[in-house]
Design a protein around this motif. Structure first.
Motif, PDB file in Angstrom:
ATOM      1  N   VAL A  58      53.339  24.553  25.482  1.00 59.78           N
ATOM      2  CA  VAL A  58      54.172  23.791  24.557  1.00 59.78           C
ATOM      3  C   VAL A  58      53.307  22.950  23.630  1.00 59.78           C
ATOM      4  O   VAL A  58      53.522  22.899  22.411  1.00 59.78           O
ATOM      5  CB  VAL A  58      55.174  22.910  25.332  1.00 59.78           C
ATOM      6  CG1 VAL A  58      55.780  21.834  24.432  1.00 59.78           C
ATOM      7  CG2 VAL A  58      56.270  23.766  25.940  1.00 59.78           C
ATOM      8  N   GLN A  59      52.321  22.294  24.189  1.00 62.75           N
ATOM      9  CA  GLN A  59      51.447  21.445  23.380  1.00 62.75           C
ATOM     10  C   GLN A  59      50.624  22.269  22.404  1.00 62.75           C
ATOM     11  O   GLN A  59      50.436  21.883  21.241  1.00 62.75           O
ATOM     12  CB  GLN A  59      50.558  20.620  24.302  1.00 62.75           C
ATOM     13  CG  GLN A  59      51.334  19.562  25.070  1.00 62.75           C
ATOM     14  CD  GLN A  59      50.574  18.991  26.249  1.00 62.75           C
ATOM     15  OE1 GLN A  59      49.493  19.470  26.600  1.00 62.75           O
ATOM     16  NE2 GLN A  59      51.130  17.957  26.879  1.00 62.75           N
ATOM     17  N   ARG A  60      50.144  23.426  22.856  1.00 62.28           N
ATOM     18  CA  ARG A  60      49.367  24.278  21.953  1.00 62.28           C
ATOM     19  C   ARG A  60      50.240  24.869  20.849  1.00 62.28           C
ATOM     20  O   ARG A  60      49.744  25.191  19.771  1.00 62.28           O
ATOM     21  CB  ARG A  60      48.679  25.391  22.745  1.00 62.28           C
ATOM     22  CG  ARG A  60      47.458  24.891  23.522  1.00 62.28           C
ATOM     23  CD  ARG A  60      46.625  26.016  24.090  1.00 62.28           C
ATOM     24  NE  ARG A  60      47.181  26.542  25.320  1.00 62.28           N
ATOM     25  CZ  ARG A  60      47.646  27.764  25.479  1.00 62.28           C
ATOM     26  NH1 ARG A  60      47.647  28.614  24.460  1.00 62.28           N
ATOM     27  NH2 ARG A  60      48.124  28.165  26.636  1.00 62.28           N
ATOM     28  N   ALA A  61      51.534  24.996  21.119  1.00 63.72           N
ATOM     29  CA  ALA A  61      52.464  25.493  20.095  1.00 63.72           C
ATOM     30  C   ALA A  61      52.848  24.410  19.101  1.00 63.72           C
ATOM     31  O   ALA A  61      53.503  24.707  18.097  1.00 63.72           O
ATOM     32  CB  ALA A  61      53.716  26.053  20.761  1.00 63.72           C
ATOM     33  N   GLY A  62      52.474  23.176  19.376  1.00 63.52           N
ATOM     34  CA  GLY A  62      52.749  22.094  18.444  1.00 63.52           C
ATOM     35  C   GLY A  62      53.814  21.126  18.893  1.00 63.52           C
ATOM     36  O   GLY A  62      54.165  20.200  18.153  1.00 63.52           O
ATOM     37  N   GLY A  63      54.348  21.297  20.096  1.00 63.00           N
ATOM     38  CA  GLY A  63      55.392  20.407  20.588  1.00 63.00           C
ATOM     39  C   GLY A  63      54.851  19.371  21.555  1.00 63.00           C
ATOM     40  O   GLY A  63      53.711  19.460  22.021  1.00 63.00           O
ATOM     41  N   GLU A  64      55.685  18.402  21.857  1.00 59.71           N
ATOM     42  CA  GLU A  64      55.360  17.408  22.867  1.00 59.71           C
ATOM     43  C   GLU A  64      56.058  17.806  24.152  1.00 59.71           C
ATOM     44  O   GLU A  64      57.238  18.168  24.143  1.00 59.71           O
ATOM     45  CB  GLU A  64      55.808  16.023  22.414  1.00 59.71           C
ATOM     46  CG  GLU A  64      55.384  14.904  23.355  1.00 59.71           C
ATOM     47  CD  GLU A  64      55.747  13.529  22.831  1.00 59.71           C
ATOM     48  OE1 GLU A  64      55.525  12.545  23.567  1.00 59.71           O
ATOM     49  OE2 GLU A  64      56.270  13.445  21.694  1.00 59.71           O
ATOM     50  N   ALA A  65      55.353  17.771  25.269  1.00 51.92           N
ATOM     51  CA  ALA A  65      55.894  18.257  26.536  1.00 51.92           C
ATOM     52  C   ALA A  65      56.094  17.126  27.534  1.00 51.92           C
ATOM     53  O   ALA A  65      55.296  16.192  27.603  1.00 51.92           O
ATOM     54  CB  ALA A  65      54.967  19.305  27.138  1.00 51.92           C
ATOM     55  N   LEU A  66      57.160  17.230  28.299  1.00 55.86           N
ATOM     56  CA  LEU A  66      57.417  16.347  29.426  1.00 55.86           C
ATOM     57  C   LEU A  66      57.727  17.220  30.627  1.00 55.86           C
ATOM     58  O   LEU A  66      58.640  18.047  30.576  1.00 55.86           O
ATOM     59  CB  LEU A  66      58.597  15.414  29.138  1.00 55.86           C
ATOM     60  CG  LEU A  66      59.055  14.538  30.310  1.00 55.86           C
ATOM     61  CD1 LEU A  66      58.000  13.493  30.648  1.00 55.86           C
ATOM     62  CD2 LEU A  66      60.401  13.879  30.006  1.00 55.86           C
ATOM     63  N   VAL A  67      56.991  17.052  31.707  1.00 49.69           N
ATOM     64  CA  VAL A  67      57.185  17.836  32.924  1.00 49.69           C
ATOM     65  C   VAL A  67      57.999  17.021  33.915  1.00 49.69           C
ATOM     66  O   VAL A  67      57.660  15.872  34.219  1.00 49.69           O
ATOM     67  CB  VAL A  67      55.826  18.232  33.545  1.00 49.69           C
ATOM     68  CG1 VAL A  67      56.014  18.782  34.954  1.00 49.69           C
ATOM     69  CG2 VAL A  67      55.120  19.248  32.673  1.00 49.69           C
ATOM     70  N   VAL A  68      59.077  17.617  34.407  1.00 52.64           N
ATOM     71  CA  VAL A  68      59.914  16.974  35.424  1.00 52.64           C
ATOM     72  C   VAL A  68      60.134  17.983  36.550  1.00 52.64           C
ATOM     73  O   VAL A  68      60.773  19.016  36.340  1.00 52.64           O
ATOM     74  CB  VAL A  68      61.269  16.517  34.861  1.00 52.64           C
ATOM     75  CG1 VAL A  68      62.058  15.784  35.942  1.00 52.64           C
ATOM     76  CG2 VAL A  68      61.087  15.632  33.634  1.00 52.64           C
ATOM     77  N   THR A  69      59.608  17.696  37.717  1.00 48.03           N
ATOM     78  CA  THR A  69      59.794  18.577  38.867  1.00 48.03           C
ATOM     79  C   THR A  69      61.132  18.271  39.522  1.00 48.03           C
ATOM     80  O   THR A  69      61.384  17.138  39.942  1.00 48.03           O
ATOM     81  CB  THR A  69      58.654  18.366  39.890  1.00 48.03           C
ATOM     82  OG1 THR A  69      57.397  18.560  39.241  1.00 48.03           O
ATOM     83  CG2 THR A  69      58.776  19.345  41.042  1.00 48.03           C
ATOM     84  N   VAL A  70      61.990  19.275  39.583  1.00 51.21           N
ATOM     85  CA  VAL A  70      63.348  19.042  40.081  1.00 51.21           C
ATOM     86  C   VAL A  70      63.933  20.323  40.642  1.00 51.21           C
ATOM     87  O   VAL A  70      63.659  21.418  40.143  1.00 51.21           O
ATOM     88  CB  VAL A  70      64.252  18.484  38.952  1.00 51.21           C
ATOM     89  CG1 VAL A  70      64.373  19.487  37.811  1.00 51.21           C
ATOM     90  CG2 VAL A  70      65.627  18.099  39.469  1.00 51.21           C
ATOM     91  N   ASP A  71      64.728  20.187  41.692  1.00 47.59           N
ATOM     92  CA  ASP A  71      65.536  21.285  42.230  1.00 47.59           C
ATOM     93  C   ASP A  71      66.920  21.165  41.600  1.00 47.59           C
ATOM     94  O   ASP A  71      67.634  20.181  41.820  1.00 47.59           O
ATOM     95  CB  ASP A  71      65.625  21.165  43.756  1.00 47.59           C
ATOM     96  CG  ASP A  71      66.336  22.335  44.406  1.00 47.59           C
ATOM     97  OD1 ASP A  71      67.133  23.012  43.722  1.00 47.59           O
ATOM     98  OD2 ASP A  71      66.104  22.583  45.600  1.00 47.59           O
ATOM     99  N   MET A  72      67.327  22.156  40.819  1.00 47.10           N
ATOM    100  CA  MET A  72      68.587  22.071  40.077  1.00 47.10           C
ATOM    101  C   MET A  72      69.811  22.071  40.993  1.00 47.10           C
ATOM    102  O   MET A  72      70.912  21.765  40.539  1.00 47.10           O
ATOM    103  CB  MET A  72      68.683  23.219  39.077  1.00 47.10           C
ATOM    104  CG  MET A  72      67.667  23.158  37.949  1.00 47.10           C
ATOM    105  SD  MET A  72      67.752  21.636  36.962  1.00 47.10           S
ATOM    106  CE  MET A  72      69.400  21.746  36.278  1.00 47.10           C
TER     107      MET A  72
END
Length: 352
Positions: A58-72
């Motif tokens: 995502v970052q290399r594509a030009g976006g800002e990334a936020l990682v959230v580990t979660v069980d849906m």
């Protein structure tokens, strides 16, 4: 030449997008596609290796990334994840429900706990994700929820009863929700994207009790085809549904016209067409991701693509037509008008 979508009609510049099931497959490709169009992307999934790699893409594509580990399947955890996104980015513009789990076996060989787990992740995960998204979208009176579906939301197939049941449930749930949003005059939209067979790592992850390796029914499409449709749906949320790929259209029409015939056809072909017999003798079963992520704690990043790159199509004429039907309709109207004018001129010339 690489097209810059950030300045085009599908631009997501400044938008905040949540993608569930973002560690691999369609979710991974979708996160990249949104990032390439200028969005900030929150990546929700269980697998830490896949999430870390997705954030880097995502970052290399030009976006800002936020990682959230979660069980849906955990409603409270999903609510907390949505709040983390708002705390980090301020709001949520698009929520893409994509996470799922599956068991590849005849119904009688699936345990009650396994069936429940597939339903909780694949169906209730969408319900919980949608509730979390609406909690933040409704007060702003804007936003789009994209439900990633499948041709199997309308047409069940053998060996995937738990998954098909969950996808059918999503279809009914989404239609009910859409009616309620329309009734209230809400500016929040919901839409569904029905996908064909896609070349993703799910066929390595799925809990499989068959002798052959699980595989998608041909023809197969690359996950980027799905990602393009999902981004388009997010930008055109007033449309209730998108069918991606000619096989999806053919399957849904056949099921509407002659479901009994399709029952018998799938009974005859559905077992063999969903198993790869080329290396069945060496197959020892995949890692499975029903109870724990396939890429952790000492696993690997599986990426967006599965093992079917040699046969997967990177484009779909039907998908292009679906995404451009407005322009095509205008073009046909213009062509029809010009034809009518020409015919009138010919008739006038004949009278003279």
């Amino acid at each position: 030449m690489v097209r810059d979508f950030r300045r085009g009609p599908l631009s997501q510049h400044g938008k905040v997008v949540v993608v569930t099931g973002a560690s691999g497959g369609v979710g991974r490709a979708t996160a990249r596609a949104f990032a390439a169009r200028g969005a900030s992307v929150a990546l929700l999934a269980r697998g830490r290796e896949g999430l870390a790699a997705a954030a880097d893409e995502v970052q290399r594509a030009g976006g800002e990334a936020l990682v959230v580990t979660v069980d849906m399947a955990d409603a409270k955890a999903v609510d907390d994840a949505a709040q983390q996104v708002v705390d980090a980015f301020g709001h949520i513009d698009v929520w893409v429900n994509n996470a799922f789990a599956g068991v590849f076996a005849p119904f009688t060989e699936i345990t009650p706990d396994e069936f429940r787990r597939v339903t909780e992740v694949t169906y209730l995960g969408y319900v919980f994700g949608t509730r979390a998204a609406l909690h933040h979208m409704l007060p702003r009176d804007r936003g789009t929820v994209v439900q990633v579906g499948s041709a199997l939301a309308y047409r069940g197939v053998p060996l995937q009863s738990a998954y098909c049941g969950a996808k059918h449930a999503i279809q009914g749930f989404n239609e009910s929700l859409r009616c309620e949003l329309l009734h209230s005059g809400s500016g929040v939209r919901t839409t569904m994207v029905q996908l064909p067979a896609v070349n993703t790592p799910q066929f390595e992850w799925v809990l499989n009790r068959m002798p052959g390796r699980a595989r998608p029914v041909a023809p197969v499409f690359q996950p980027e085809v799905a990602a393009r449709a999902i981004v388009h749906a997010a930008s055109h949320g007033r449309r209730r549904e998108y069918w991606v790929g000619g096989p999806t259209v053919a399957t849904l029409i056949a099921n509407a016209v002659a479901p009994g015939v399709l029952d018998r056809y799938l009974a005859r072909t559905g077992f063999d067409s969903q198993q790869d017999q080329r290396d069945a003798g060496e197959y020892g079963g995949g890692p499975g991701n029903l109870w724990a992520p396939a890429d952790g704690p000492h696993g690997r990043d599986f990426g967006a693509h599965g093992r079917f790159d040699d046969e997967a199509a990177s484009g779909s004429p039907q998908d292009w037509v679906s995404r451009n039907r407005g322009r095509m309709g205008a073009g046909l109207a213009v062509a029809g008008g010009l034809g009518a004018v020409a015919a009138g001129l010919r008739r006038g010339a004949g009278r003279r």
